[in-house]
Design a protein around this motif. Structure first.
Motif, mmCIF file in Angstrom:
data_model
loop_
_atom_site.group_PDB
_atom_site.id
_atom_site.type_symbol
_atom_site.label_atom_id
_atom_site.label_comp_id
_atom_site.label_asym_id
_atom_site.label_seq_id
_atom_site.Cartn_x
_atom_site.Cartn_y
_atom_site.Cartn_z
ATOM 1 N N LEU A 40 24.207 -27.485 -50.104
ATOM 2 C CA LEU A 40 24.696 -28.493 -49.160
ATOM 3 C C LEU A 40 23.544 -29.063 -48.339
ATOM 4 N N VAL A 41 22.661 -28.194 -47.897
ATOM 5 C CA VAL A 41 21.511 -28.647 -47.108
ATOM 6 C C VAL A 41 20.571 -29.489 -47.970
ATOM 7 N N ALA A 42 20.361 -29.061 -49.209
ATOM 8 C CA ALA A 42 19.493 -29.824 -50.119
ATOM 9 C C ALA A 42 20.060 -31.217 -50.381
ATOM 10 N N LEU A 43 21.372 -31.314 -50.461
ATOM 11 C CA LEU A 43 22.033 -32.595 -50.710
ATOM 12 C C LEU A 43 21.723 -33.579 -49.594
ATOM 13 N N VAL A 44 21.819 -33.109 -48.367
ATOM 14 C CA VAL A 44 21.535 -33.965 -47.215
ATOM 15 C C VAL A 44 20.043 -34.271 -47.136
ATOM 16 N N ASP A 45 19.220 -33.252 -47.337
ATOM 17 C CA ASP A 45 17.768 -33.450 -47.257
ATOM 18 C C ASP A 45 17.277 -34.505 -48.245
ATOM 19 N N ALA A 46 17.936 -34.575 -49.407
ATOM 20 C CA ALA A 46 17.504 -35.505 -50.451
ATOM 21 C C ALA A 46 17.977 -36.937 -50.208
ATOM 22 N N ASP A 47 18.798 -37.107 -49.153
ATOM 23 C CA ASP A 47 19.373 -38.424 -48.890
ATOM 24 C C ASP A 47 20.058 -38.965 -50.145
ATOM 25 N N ALA A 48 20.805 -38.083 -50.797
ATOM 26 C CA ALA A 48 21.494 -38.423 -52.047
ATOM 27 C C ALA A 48 22.605 -39.445 -51.790
ATOM 28 N N PRO A 49 23.045 -40.133 -52.836
ATOM 29 C CA PRO A 49 24.150 -41.081 -52.661
ATOM 30 C C PRO A 49 25.411 -40.375 -52.187
ATOM 31 N N ALA A 50 26.165 -41.019 -51.325
ATOM 32 C CA ALA A 50 27.449 -40.477 -50.892
ATOM 33 C C ALA A 50 28.399 -40.400 -52.086
ATOM 34 N N GLY A 51 29.421 -39.551 -51.953
ATOM 35 C CA GLY A 51 30.395 -39.426 -53.025
ATOM 36 C C GLY A 51 30.775 -37.984 -53.284
ATOM 37 N N VAL A 52 31.265 -37.720 -54.496
ATOM 38 C CA VAL A 52 31.808 -36.412 -54.855
ATOM 39 C C VAL A 52 30.807 -35.618 -55.689
ATOM 40 N N TYR A 53 30.622 -34.371 -55.320
ATOM 41 C CA TYR A 53 29.756 -33.432 -56.039
ATOM 42 C C TYR A 53 30.523 -32.137 -56.263
ATOM 43 N N HIS A 54 30.115 -31.389 -57.276
ATOM 44 C CA HIS A 54 30.753 -30.107 -57.570
ATOM 45 C C HIS A 54 29.786 -28.968 -57.274
ATOM 46 N N GLY A 55 30.084 -28.226 -56.211
ATOM 47 C CA GLY A 55 29.214 -27.164 -55.751
ATOM 48 C C GLY A 55 29.669 -25.796 -56.213
ATOM 49 N N THR A 56 29.527 -25.545 -57.502
ATOM 50 C CA THR A 56 29.834 -24.232 -58.049
ATOM 51 C C THR A 56 28.640 -23.730 -58.842
ATOM 52 N N ASN A 57 28.512 -22.411 -58.896
ATOM 53 C CA ASN A 57 27.517 -21.837 -59.804
ATOM 54 C C ASN A 57 27.900 -22.163 -61.239
ATOM 55 N N GLY A 58 26.907 -22.226 -62.132
ATOM 56 C CA GLY A 58 27.130 -22.641 -63.510
ATOM 57 C C GLY A 58 27.788 -21.562 -64.362
ATOM 58 N N GLY A 59 28.150 -21.964 -65.577
ATOM 59 C CA GLY A 59 28.815 -21.049 -66.498
ATOM 60 C C GLY A 59 30.290 -20.914 -66.186
ATOM 61 N N GLN A 60 30.928 -19.942 -66.809
ATOM 62 C CA GLN A 60 32.344 -19.710 -66.553
ATOM 63 C C GLN A 60 32.724 -18.300 -66.973
ATOM 64 N N THR A 61 33.791 -17.797 -66.378
ATOM 65 C CA THR A 61 34.315 -16.482 -66.732
ATOM 66 C C THR A 61 35.751 -16.395 -66.227
ATOM 67 N N SER A 62 36.403 -15.291 -66.511
ATOM 68 C CA SER A 62 37.733 -15.039 -65.956
ATOM 69 C C SER A 62 37.597 -14.129 -64.741
ATOM 70 N N TRP A 63 38.679 -13.961 -64.008
ATOM 71 C CA TRP A 63 38.657 -12.999 -62.898
ATOM 72 C C TRP A 63 38.320 -11.600 -63.420
ATOM 73 N N TYR A 64 38.823 -11.285 -64.596
ATOM 74 C CA TYR A 64 38.527 -9.987 -65.214
ATOM 75 C C TYR A 64 37.032 -9.853 -65.497
ATOM 76 N N GLY A 65 36.446 -10.908 -66.071
ATOM 77 C CA GLY A 65 35.010 -10.882 -66.350
ATOM 78 C C GLY A 65 34.185 -10.790 -65.073
ATOM 79 N N PHE A 66 34.617 -11.491 -64.048
ATOM 80 C CA PHE A 66 33.959 -11.442 -62.752
ATOM 81 C C PHE A 66 34.021 -10.027 -62.177
ATOM 82 N N ALA A 67 35.209 -9.429 -62.235
ATOM 83 C CA ALA A 67 35.394 -8.077 -61.691
ATOM 84 C C ALA A 67 34.507 -7.065 -62.407
ATOM 85 N N ARG A 68 34.435 -7.168 -63.717
ATOM 86 C CA ARG A 68 33.574 -6.250 -64.474
ATOM 87 C C ARG A 68 32.106 -6.404 -64.063
#
Length: 285
Positions: A191-219
């Motif tokens: 979030l801080v990097a986004l502001v520091d970069a003076d990026a264009p306004a709009g929608v961004y997705h702030g999630t870590n990459g990849g994917q898993t299930s809750w089960y995979g996360f728990a393991r």
């Protein structure tokens, strides 16, 4: 000097945002300090600030099903108040939203410009907040959607798994909901990097990459804690019926970062390992 206002500052993300802004001029206001549903109080609070980072939210997903007006007041009206005040005082607004603005029926990551289609009350209120903020301050609002947050300073799924490990030999976790575990430490810095970069306004997705299930996360949580992941067994969502339906697929795409010339957040296993190494779970084991 850029002056920052952080709302929802006492929460899990808000506290990490303050850490990410260490050494800068920051006003940190928790719920007791600022009621974002009070438009007059919000206008007064925003005066003198160049950037507003909104971490305030009604996040009780199940309770929102029967208290949607309360959730709307904070997630929609409150966010709109911040956007209007930021526009009036020529400040940027960064407001944190959610994967729950989507229906969860997709089979590939949701693009930032995908039409909103929430399936529960919480999602409806967050979607309304996005729309109102972007309408009130289109040239200065950053909507950053996130999901599956965990961190040092609040209750979260990873901490719950570690607590369960203290009292249970085995337990079950759903394996049919897919998403992106996201460390609040990483999100705060993004979030801080986004502001520091003076990026264009709009929608961004702030999630870590990849994917898993809750089960995979728990393991993964147990493995990093040096515990036996085989103690957890997979199940499906029918074993945990709750008032608010959950999206089955909550993976968010990250194309907007590249368009803004910024790197997306690292993959979730790397972030989780870094969270453990940082001591984020020291008090939760």
């Amino acid at each position: 000097m850029v002056r920052y206002l952080v709302t929802g500052a006492a929460g899990m993300l808000g506290r990490d945002v303050q850490a990410a802004l260490a050494g800068r001029e920051v006003t940190a206001l928790g719920r007791a300090d600022l009621d974002i549903t009070d438009a007059s109080a919000v206008r007064h609070a925003v005066v003198g600030h160049d950037v507003v980072i909104n971490c305030a939210a009604y996040t009780k997903v199940d309770d929102a099903e029967t208290h949607e007006a309360d959730a709307y007041a904070i997630n929609a009206t409150g966010t709109a108040n911040l956007a209007a005040a930021a526009a009036e005082h020529h400040a940027k607004l960064v407001t944190v939203s959610t994967d729950y603005v989507f229906d969860g029926h997709a089979s590939e990551p949701y693009a930032e410009d995908r039409e909103r289609d929430p399936i529960n009350a919480y999602g409806r209120t967050k979607a309304a907040g996005e729309e109102l903020a972007l309408a009130a301050h289109p040239d200065g609002t950053y909507v950053v959607r996130t999901a599956w947050l965990y961190g040092e300073h609040g209750p979260n799924f990873a901490a719950t798994m570690l607590k369960l490990a203290e009292t249970k030999d085995t337990w079950s976790v759903v394996d049919d909901q897919i998403g992106q575990p996201t460390w609040t430490g990483d999100l705060a810095r993004q979030l801080v990097a986004l502001v520091d970069a003076d990026a264009p306004a709009g929608v961004y997705h702030g999630t870590n990459g990849g994917q898993t299930s809750w089960y995979g996360f728990a393991r993964a949580v147990l493995e990093l804690a040096g515990l036996d992941p085989e103690r957890i067994t997979p199940t499906d969502s029918t074993a945990f019926l709750r008032p608010a339906p959950r999206p089955a697929y909550s993976v968010l795409g990250h194309d907007a970062w590249a368009r803004a010339g910024l790197a997306p957040m690292r993959d979730w296993p790397d972030a989780l390992a870094a969270a453990f190494a940082s001591g984020a779970f020291t008090g939760q084991r």
